[in-house]
Scaffold this active site. Sequence first.
Site, mmCIF file in Angstrom:
data_model
loop_
_atom_site.group_PDB
_atom_site.id
_atom_site.type_symbol
_atom_site.label_atom_id
_atom_site.label_comp_id
_atom_site.label_asym_id
_atom_site.label_seq_id
_atom_site.Cartn_x
_atom_site.Cartn_y
_atom_site.Cartn_z
ATOM 1 N N ARG A 283 46.162 38.759 53.175
ATOM 2 C CA ARG A 283 45.092 37.802 53.441
ATOM 3 C C ARG A 283 45.600 36.701 54.382
ATOM 4 N NH1 ARG A 283 43.690 36.378 47.319
ATOM 5 N NH2 ARG A 283 45.944 36.631 47.264
ATOM 6 N N LYS B 53 49.162 32.176 49.596
ATOM 7 C CA LYS B 53 50.081 32.221 48.444
ATOM 8 C C LYS B 53 51.085 31.075 48.510
ATOM 9 C CE LYS B 53 50.026 35.128 45.727
ATOM 10 N NZ LYS B 53 49.193 35.196 44.502
ATOM 11 N N TYR C 14 47.093 28.689 47.019
ATOM 12 C CA TYR C 14 47.383 29.017 45.614
ATOM 13 C C TYR C 14 48.849 28.664 45.389
ATOM 14 C CZ TYR C 14 43.115 31.865 45.104
ATOM 15 O OH TYR C 14 41.822 32.290 45.020
ATOM 16 N N HIS D 241 50.348 28.124 41.761
ATOM 17 C CA HIS D 241 50.823 28.650 40.466
ATOM 18 C C HIS D 241 52.181 28.045 40.092
ATOM 19 C CE1 HIS D 241 47.463 31.367 40.216
ATOM 20 N NE2 HIS D 241 47.719 31.781 41.432
ATOM 21 N N GLU E 200 44.032 26.900 42.638
ATOM 22 C CA GLU E 200 43.672 27.336 41.285
ATOM 23 C C GLU E 200 43.423 26.184 40.320
ATOM 24 O OE1 GLU E 200 46.634 27.726 42.630
ATOM 25 O OE2 GLU E 200 48.178 27.090 41.234
ATOM 26 N N ASP F 292 46.123 40.244 34.600
ATOM 27 C CA ASP F 292 46.897 39.095 35.096
ATOM 28 C C ASP F 292 47.050 38.017 34.027
ATOM 29 O OD1 ASP F 292 44.219 38.399 35.204
ATOM 30 O OD2 ASP F 292 44.443 37.175 37.003
HETATM 31 N N1 LIG Z 1 43.421 41.910 38.197
HETATM 32 C C1 LIG Z 1 42.990 41.162 39.202
HETATM 33 O O1 LIG Z 1 43.259 41.439 40.364
HETATM 34 C C2 LIG Z 1 42.125 39.981 38.925
HETATM 35 C C3 LIG Z 1 41.454 39.335 39.984
HETATM 36 C C4 LIG Z 1 40.631 38.244 39.671
HETATM 37 C C5 LIG Z 1 40.493 37.807 38.341
HETATM 38 N N2 LIG Z 1 41.198 38.470 37.361
HETATM 39 C C6 LIG Z 1 41.088 38.100 35.936
HETATM 40 O O2 LIG Z 1 39.853 38.575 35.422
HETATM 41 C C7 LIG Z 1 39.604 37.898 34.182
HETATM 42 C C8 LIG Z 1 38.152 37.464 34.129
HETATM 43 O O3 LIG Z 1 37.944 36.405 35.064
HETATM 44 P P1 LIG Z 1 36.503 35.732 35.245
HETATM 45 O O4 LIG Z 1 36.610 34.831 36.421
HETATM 46 O O5 LIG Z 1 35.459 36.771 35.217
HETATM 47 O O6 LIG Z 1 36.421 34.841 33.938
HETATM 48 P P2 LIG Z 1 35.094 34.158 33.317
HETATM 49 O O7 LIG Z 1 35.564 32.963 32.581
HETATM 50 O O8 LIG Z 1 34.060 34.001 34.377
HETATM 51 O O9 LIG Z 1 34.564 35.271 32.282
HETATM 52 C C9 LIG Z 1 35.264 35.643 31.143
HETATM 53 C C10 LIG Z 1 34.273 36.080 30.102
HETATM 54 O O10 LIG Z 1 35.005 36.604 28.985
HETATM 55 C C11 LIG Z 1 34.218 36.293 27.850
HETATM 56 N N3 LIG Z 1 34.983 36.487 26.626
HETATM 57 C C12 LIG Z 1 35.967 35.728 26.106
HETATM 58 N N4 LIG Z 1 36.390 36.244 24.942
HETATM 59 C C13 LIG Z 1 35.637 37.364 24.711
HETATM 60 C C14 LIG Z 1 35.584 38.325 23.683
HETATM 61 N N5 LIG Z 1 36.367 38.237 22.604
HETATM 62 N N6 LIG Z 1 34.698 39.343 23.794
HETATM 63 C C15 LIG Z 1 33.886 39.443 24.860
HETATM 64 N N7 LIG Z 1 33.893 38.536 25.865
HETATM 65 C C16 LIG Z 1 34.760 37.525 25.787
HETATM 66 C C17 LIG Z 1 33.756 34.870 28.092
HETATM 67 O O11 LIG Z 1 32.677 34.502 27.265
HETATM 68 C C18 LIG Z 1 33.394 34.937 29.566
HETATM 69 O O12 LIG Z 1 32.032 35.270 29.768
HETATM 70 C C19 LIG Z 1 40.618 36.740 34.184
HETATM 71 O O13 LIG Z 1 41.701 37.081 33.358
HETATM 72 C C20 LIG Z 1 41.066 36.640 35.616
HETATM 73 O O14 LIG Z 1 42.341 36.066 35.736
HETATM 74 C C21 LIG Z 1 42.003 39.524 37.642
#
Ligand SMILES: NC(=O)c1ccc[n+]([C@@H]2O[C@H](COP(=O)([O-])OP(=O)(O)OC[C@H]3O[C@@H](n4cnc5c(N)ncnc54)[C@H](O)[C@@H]3O)[C@@H](O)[C@H]2O)c1
Length: 374
Positions: free
Chosen positions: A19, A79, A98, A100, A122, A274
Amino acid sequence: MLKAVKVGVPRELKDNEYRVAITPAGVRELVVCGHDVMIEHDAGRGSSIGDDEYRRAGATIVPDPDTVFGEADLVLKVKEPVPEEFPRLRRGSILFTYLHLAASEEVTRALIDSGVTGVAYETVELDDGSLPLLAPMSEVAGRMAPQVGAVTLEREHGGRGVLLGGVSGVRPARVVVIGCGMAGQNAAWIAQGMEAEVVVLDRNINKLRDIDRIHQGKILTLASNRLTVEEAVISADLVIGAVLVPGARAPRLVTEEVVKEMRPGAVLVDISIDQGGCFETSHMTTHSDPTYVVHDVVHYCVGNMPGAVPHTSTYALTNATLEYVVALANKGLIDAVREDPALAKGVNVHAGHVTYEPVAEAHGLNAVPLADVL
Ligand SMILES: NC(=O)c1ccc[n+]([C@@H]2O[C@H](COP(=O)([O-])OP(=O)(O)OC[C@H]3O[C@@H](n4cnc5c(N)ncnc54)[C@H](O)[C@@H]3O)[C@@H](O)[C@H]2O)c1
C-alpha cells in the site's frame, strides 16, 4: 493566508507491504490548499498507481526517502517505521501512519529518541468509541472473506466442493458469519450477493435489526449464544469469524470439539485472527501459505487480508485519512488537535514524550498529557 506545508510520502519498506499513504486525489486536495507534496519514486507501484498519475495531480516525484523525510513537515506512511527508517525521523516533523506502538518497544523508543510527533491511525477515535481509520480495513477484509471462502470451498483447495451460490435446483452453500460489525456485515452482504444462504450472529441485537431492515429477510439473523453458535457452525459450509471485543483478545466462540463435528471439507475464515482468533483451532497464516487443515476442516487465518488487494486498500485507507491529513497540513498540529479531540487521541508521541496512556503502560513509561507538551 495558509502556511504552505511540505507533505512527504515515502515508499513502504515493510515486507509484503504494497500500500501507499496517498492517492492522486489526496495529492490534488493538498496542492489546491497550497501545500507541496513530495512522493518517493515508485511509492505507488505496489498499489498500481504510477508516478505519472501523482505528477499529473501536482506532486513532485523525488528519487530517495532521505529527501522525503529530510524535507517534509508532515510525513505520511502506511506502516510503522522499520529500523532503516529510524535515523530519518526528525524532531519538529509529524509522522502520520499506523504505529501499533504498544506492540513494539523498539519503535516506541525510536520515536521518543528522534523527537518526531507520531500520530497513529489506529488510535484516532470518535466520541462513540469507533475507530475511523481502522474501519476501512475491516470493510476490505469483510468483503474479501466470502471470495476467499468460495475459492477454498473448491475441491482442489481442500474444500467440500460446494459452489457458493449453488445453481438452479441445487442448494447454495450455507455461510455463517459470527460478529456483525464492520467486517461481518460486509462479509454477509457479499455472500448474500453471491446467492449463498447466509446467517449472521451477533450478541448486539441492534446490529441484527440493522441487517433485517437493510436486507429484508434475505439474510437470517440469530442472537449469538453458545448453543446457537454451535448449531450454526456445525451446519455450515463456510464460517466467517468477525467478532471484536475492543481492547481484548477475541473471544474463542468455537471450540475444537465443535470443529470436530463440522462437515469434512467445510471452511473457516477467521478474520479476527489479528486479535487472537475466534476459533480454538486458529493460528495466524500468511498470503503465501494461507490455509491448513484441522479435523478435516480447512482454516484460512491470514492476519493482513487487505494486503492481497493493495490498490483497493490504498484507496479505502486514504479516503478515510485524507480529512485528518488536510487538517494537519492546513491548521498545523496544535490547532488541528485542539479543534478535533478524535485526532488528539491519535497523538502517541510528541517531542520525546509518550502522550498516549496505553502505549506508556505497555512499556512501563510515564505518559505526559498532550496539552502539557504542546
Ligand atoms: N485479518 C485481517 O486482515 C483483518 C483486517 C481488518 C480487521 N480485522 C479484525 O476483524 C475483527 C472485526 O473487526 P470490526 O471492525 O468488524 O469490529 P466491529 O467492532 O465493527 O464488530 C465486531 C462485532 O463483534 C460483535 N461481537 C462481540 N462479541 C460477540 C460474540 N460473543 N458473539 C457474536 N458477536 C460478538 C460485536 O457486537 C460487534 O458487532 C477485528 O478483530 C479486527 O481487528 C482483521
